[in-house]
Scaffold this motif. Sequence first.
Motif, mmCIF file in Angstrom:
data_model
loop_
_atom_site.group_PDB
_atom_site.id
_atom_site.type_symbol
_atom_site.label_atom_id
_atom_site.label_comp_id
_atom_site.label_asym_id
_atom_site.label_seq_id
_atom_site.Cartn_x
_atom_site.Cartn_y
_atom_site.Cartn_z
ATOM 1 N N MET A 235 3.590 25.698 1.292
ATOM 2 C CA MET A 235 3.686 25.938 -0.063
ATOM 3 C C MET A 235 3.056 27.221 -0.242
ATOM 4 O O MET A 235 3.785 28.210 -1.067
ATOM 5 N N VAL A 236 2.065 27.617 0.130
ATOM 6 C CA VAL A 236 1.401 29.158 -0.188
ATOM 7 C C VAL A 236 2.375 30.182 0.590
ATOM 8 O O VAL A 236 2.657 31.368 0.069
ATOM 9 N N PHE A 237 2.682 29.814 1.899
ATOM 10 C CA PHE A 237 3.826 30.957 2.402
ATOM 11 C C PHE A 237 5.093 31.132 1.751
ATOM 12 O O PHE A 237 5.627 32.273 1.552
ATOM 13 N N LEU A 238 5.619 30.089 1.363
ATOM 14 C CA LEU A 238 7.001 30.131 0.656
ATOM 15 C C LEU A 238 6.902 30.663 -0.517
ATOM 16 O O LEU A 238 7.606 31.338 -1.138
ATOM 17 N N THR A 239 5.831 30.342 -1.341
ATOM 18 C CA THR A 239 5.629 30.836 -2.642
ATOM 19 C C THR A 239 5.295 32.367 -2.576
ATOM 20 O O THR A 239 6.039 33.205 -3.288
ATOM 21 N N ALA A 240 4.410 32.713 -1.638
ATOM 22 C CA ALA A 240 4.335 34.127 -1.653
ATOM 23 C C ALA A 240 5.685 35.068 -1.095
ATOM 24 O O ALA A 240 5.855 36.035 -1.647
ATOM 25 N N GLY A 241 6.320 34.301 -0.409
ATOM 26 C CA GLY A 241 7.561 34.823 0.318
ATOM 27 C C GLY A 241 8.549 35.167 -0.746
ATOM 28 O O GLY A 241 9.174 36.100 -0.729
ATOM 29 N N MET A 242 8.728 34.120 -1.599
ATOM 30 C CA MET A 242 9.626 34.179 -2.547
ATOM 31 C C MET A 242 9.442 35.344 -3.623
ATOM 32 O O MET A 242 10.374 36.076 -3.890
ATOM 33 N N ALA B 235 6.842 34.845 -9.895
ATOM 34 C CA ALA B 235 5.486 34.014 -9.840
ATOM 35 C C ALA B 235 5.329 33.328 -10.900
ATOM 36 O O ALA B 235 5.013 31.785 -10.760
ATOM 37 N N ALA B 236 5.780 33.464 -12.172
ATOM 38 C CA ALA B 236 5.691 32.578 -13.355
ATOM 39 C C ALA B 236 6.546 31.400 -13.148
ATOM 40 O O ALA B 236 6.128 30.147 -13.345
ATOM 41 N N VAL B 237 7.673 31.744 -12.898
ATOM 42 C CA VAL B 237 8.831 30.608 -12.610
ATOM 43 C C VAL B 237 8.474 29.814 -11.497
ATOM 44 O O VAL B 237 8.645 28.403 -11.654
ATOM 45 N N LEU B 238 8.117 30.472 -10.274
ATOM 46 C CA LEU B 238 7.454 29.392 -9.225
ATOM 47 C C LEU B 238 6.262 28.375 -9.540
ATOM 48 O O LEU B 238 6.141 27.454 -9.269
ATOM 49 N N LYS C 53 0.919 -1.320 -0.087
ATOM 50 C CA LYS C 53 0.046 -0.020 0.132
ATOM 51 C C LYS C 53 0.830 1.341 -0.043
ATOM 52 O O LYS C 53 2.364 1.222 0.144
ATOM 53 N N ILE C 54 0.328 2.342 -0.377
ATOM 54 C CA ILE C 54 0.893 3.563 -0.169
ATOM 55 C C ILE C 54 0.225 4.338 1.079
ATOM 56 O O ILE C 54 -0.951 4.327 1.239
ATOM 57 N N LYS C 55 1.084 4.857 2.051
ATOM 58 C CA LYS C 55 0.476 5.315 3.300
ATOM 59 C C LYS C 55 -0.101 6.540 2.922
ATOM 60 O O LYS C 55 0.429 7.337 2.121
ATOM 61 N N PRO C 56 -1.341 6.712 3.380
ATOM 62 C CA PRO C 56 -1.803 8.277 3.048
ATOM 63 C C PRO C 56 -1.190 9.151 3.881
ATOM 64 O O PRO C 56 -0.625 8.988 4.891
ATOM 65 N N ILE C 57 -1.119 10.378 3.342
ATOM 66 C CA ILE C 57 -0.375 11.494 3.917
ATOM 67 C C ILE C 57 -1.603 11.974 5.174
ATOM 68 O O ILE C 57 -2.972 12.080 5.069
ATOM 69 N N GLN C 58 -0.988 12.215 6.443
ATOM 70 C CA GLN C 58 -1.872 12.613 7.493
ATOM 71 C C GLN C 58 -2.360 14.024 7.120
ATOM 72 O O GLN C 58 -1.710 14.686 6.699
ATOM 73 N N PRO C 59 -3.677 13.963 7.445
ATOM 74 C CA PRO C 59 -4.301 15.481 7.215
ATOM 75 C C PRO C 59 -3.450 16.730 8.101
ATOM 76 O O PRO C 59 -3.486 17.628 7.165
ATOM 77 N N GLY C 60 -2.908 16.322 9.183
ATOM 78 C CA GLY C 60 -1.959 17.542 9.926
ATOM 79 C C GLY C 60 -0.750 17.551 8.795
ATOM 80 O O GLY C 60 -0.529 19.157 8.660
ATOM 81 N N VAL C 61 -0.071 16.806 8.212
ATOM 82 C CA VAL C 61 0.982 17.079 7.458
ATOM 83 C C VAL C 61 0.591 17.653 6.099
ATOM 84 O O VAL C 61 1.199 18.544 5.560
ATOM 85 N N ALA C 62 -0.532 17.310 5.486
ATOM 86 C CA ALA C 62 -0.939 17.816 4.287
ATOM 87 C C ALA C 62 -1.292 19.458 4.443
ATOM 88 O O ALA C 62 -1.015 20.033 3.496
ATOM 89 N N TYR C 63 -2.168 19.681 5.648
ATOM 90 C CA TYR C 63 -2.420 21.036 5.847
ATOM 91 C C TYR C 63 -1.108 21.906 5.956
ATOM 92 O O TYR C 63 -0.824 23.217 5.409
ATOM 93 N N PHE C 64 0.030 21.237 6.705
ATOM 94 C CA PHE C 64 1.203 21.949 7.098
ATOM 95 C C PHE C 64 1.808 22.170 5.723
ATOM 96 O O PHE C 64 2.471 23.291 5.382
ATOM 97 N N LEU C 65 1.848 21.404 4.695
ATOM 98 C CA LEU C 65 2.493 21.522 3.638
ATOM 99 C C LEU C 65 1.879 22.349 2.538
ATOM 100 O O LEU C 65 2.480 23.174 2.200
ATOM 101 N N ILE C 66 0.665 22.184 2.685
ATOM 102 C CA ILE C 66 -0.142 23.195 1.441
ATOM 103 C C ILE C 66 0.102 24.627 2.194
ATOM 104 O O ILE C 66 0.285 25.709 1.452
ATOM 105 N N GLY C 67 0.168 24.701 3.728
ATOM 106 C CA GLY C 67 0.166 26.236 4.263
ATOM 107 C C GLY C 67 1.595 26.619 3.891
ATOM 108 O O GLY C 67 1.845 27.937 3.434
#
Lengths: 395, 477
Positions: free
Chosen positions: B154-161, B195-198, B138-152
Amino acid sequence: MATSLPIQTRARVYAPDGAAQAAGSIPWYIWLSVAGVTSAVIGVHWDISWHRSIGRDTFWTPAHIAIQLCGVIAGITCGYLILATTFTKSALRAASVNVLGFRGPLGAFLCAWGGFTMITSAPFDDWWHSAYGLDVKILSPPHVLLAVGMLAVQIGALLLVAAQMNRVPGQQARRRLENLFLYLAGMILIVLLILVLEYTHRVFLHTAICYRVIAMLTPIVLAIASRATGRRWAATIVSSIYFLFVLALLWILPLFPAQPKLGPVLHEVTQFIPAGFPLLIVVAAFLLDWIWPRISGWGEWKRAAVSGVVFLASLLAVEWPFADLLQSTVGRNAFFGSIYFDYNQSPLGYAATYRFVPFETPMEFRVGLLIALACAIVSFRLGFRTGDWLRRVRR
Amino acid sequence: MSAVRLAAVSVLLLALASTSRLSAHIGSPDVFYEGKAGPYPLLVTIRPPDVIPGVATVEVRSLAPGVREIHLTPTPMTGEASKHPPVADIAQRSVLNANEFTGSLWLMSFGSWEVHVRVDGEQGTGEIAVPVSAVATKIKPIQPGVAYFLIGMMVFLTAGMVAIVGASVREAQLPVGAPSKSWTRSGIIGMAIAAAVLAAALWYGGKWWGDDAAAYRQKLYKPLGIKATLSNPDRLDLRLDEPGWLALRRLDDLTPDHDHLMHLFLVRWPSMDVVYHLHPDETAPGYFAILLPSLQAGHYRIYGDIVHENGLAETAAGEIDLPEITEGKPLAFDDAGGPLAVSETDSFDLGDGYRMVWLRTPGVPITAKKAYSFLFEILDPTGQPTADLEPYMGMGGHAEVIKKDGSVFAHIHPTGTVPMGSMAIASPASMLAMRETNPGPIVSFPYGMPTPGVYRIFVQLKRNSHVETGGFNVAVQ
């Protein structure tokens, strides 16, 4: 070139670098950033050696901690610097930029960004391992995220040093910052060449792809170092840092015992396995440093073209026969390092049988070298431009 | 990776994770083995990882005192790599029970592996190799907490860059003390390019992630199926159905397990009141046939146990509706089974006053995932254990454990869950010793149920040249 303007010189005990400015010394956050970068570079080489000799690891190996320490140091140091600059009457505020309402040196923002990126890669990588198994390759999405973060911290540290270097009063202080800049450029060169380690092994040194990846990554660093610092032998110093660092690892790592904990064990390993002998980029760098003042009046593209030819030709001239030496019995000792094999390296493979990888036809090789030359020229041109930009950074 | 992409991948992974675990048996991946490492009797439990490469947990219970240290080493079962083991791991002794040891080992590639268990103790050194199949299930599912952290992030780092690039173009070269500019044309252009490159980098990263996940999904274990057809009117033709798994699995490399290329179990479903243990002949690679005995009509589940020459053991599964067969071939040789009145107690009536008895402590619950030695004996009409048990296909007995919801099937022996075909490759010497064993009067089956629920255990013991089959129900907590 614009004259460097002294920053607000009134030292304040709470000012992040006010005191350092007043004394003309190097601010504490620059030292910490440099320490973080060094920790990561050592950690990456250590980790690769760990995988080649022991094989098995957990998140909490010393090598991993050394890598993540870079992110933690960068994140905390530059996070504090940004908060202090934003919310206190810091002397540094006059030399800061505005990012999303926060103020701080540009390099601090990039360092912090890199630190957060590195830290983000940890749970991502941990989940990746649990979902898809242990990585048996260097390039996976979480590893690339880690590398991007690490590179951002390094470039951020470089920006911190460059800005300080460009505005510091006094030649002596500037010279010390130039030294730090060159050191960081050397660290960046080491990390970039780690990314292409699989193509620069001694068995690839007679292929065009090896020179292509070197030509893509190395010239830009040498050109930046030279232009940003203006030092006569900048490229030589940067490539010497790479050379001595990798050489030191080649001689030091095997002093420590290690045993494979994963099978199959196709080579008996009793100590840490280092990376191979460093590339002889220093020869090409020396020639570049020698020729650049002589063509300073030329156009940028023309200089880049000459630099590309000199770089590639001199690298080929020394690395090609040196590869023969590494593959010969002369290279099979602890000095040159051709005696070290990964625990799971095939005894019938190219490395263990001291054969060069022959996967390019003569035509492919020639075309490959032309591509390598083009890569070197573009890389030099980008490096000149970026170096000039860095020379003007004040914040 | 965009948030939508990340969410989509998370949902996909959650769906994949619901795939039931399948390996040599069905829904029962853990390996239980009881045997001797030299002079030391051991019960070894190996819990293989869900992903490969991954970590297997090994539990060793010494069934006699005198063990000082246990060393564990994994190697592939066959090939060049099997000759080059890594340094052994020392199993940790339990603080609660001095006879229990645990360790963990990396299984680095797909296929059949063996764990070498070396015992050092008062009687010297002994070693046994226990086979284990390494397959990703099986492929272990990503835990909701980790998924929310990664999405958060991703948004923060993209906007930051994007903001950092804007600041670098706008302000980095301003003289110290000069007023900062909020917006400049070059700054906006720089931010747009960043933004386009990211966005392109995130798109590529998402594609890369998706491609890697798809490539790994291809490696997930896909069990063999069995396509069965009835003709003539009692000939059952079987075809192993390859769903397209890794190239290492072939159908022309089967090796005998207890002298048979396939152990076929027919179980009437869902009542499980008829069970047969048969041995069809191979007619061509992947094709088998057998003349069925007389049997009752109904819907039957088919389980076919096979072993590949590299030691990899599998259970192929299928189903068929069978009419009543009145003039079937009489059961002979190793074939056995028939209708069963399954016992709700620990005693099963075999007829003529004989009983098969499950020896267990009344009132003590059986817990999922825990290793047990299930003990059975046959009592004669006077209530005395029979002393005339014979080896059945070289073993003290055979047992099939089937969960009522159909999610688990395991074919086990007194040595545990390891097929003898695999054992013969991993440890030929111990295999020879097993064949010489005279069973009884008590026969032990080491096993642990994988999940809570109601199970039925079919136990087959041979006495007086006749295979006796008993059936028992058990609720597992």
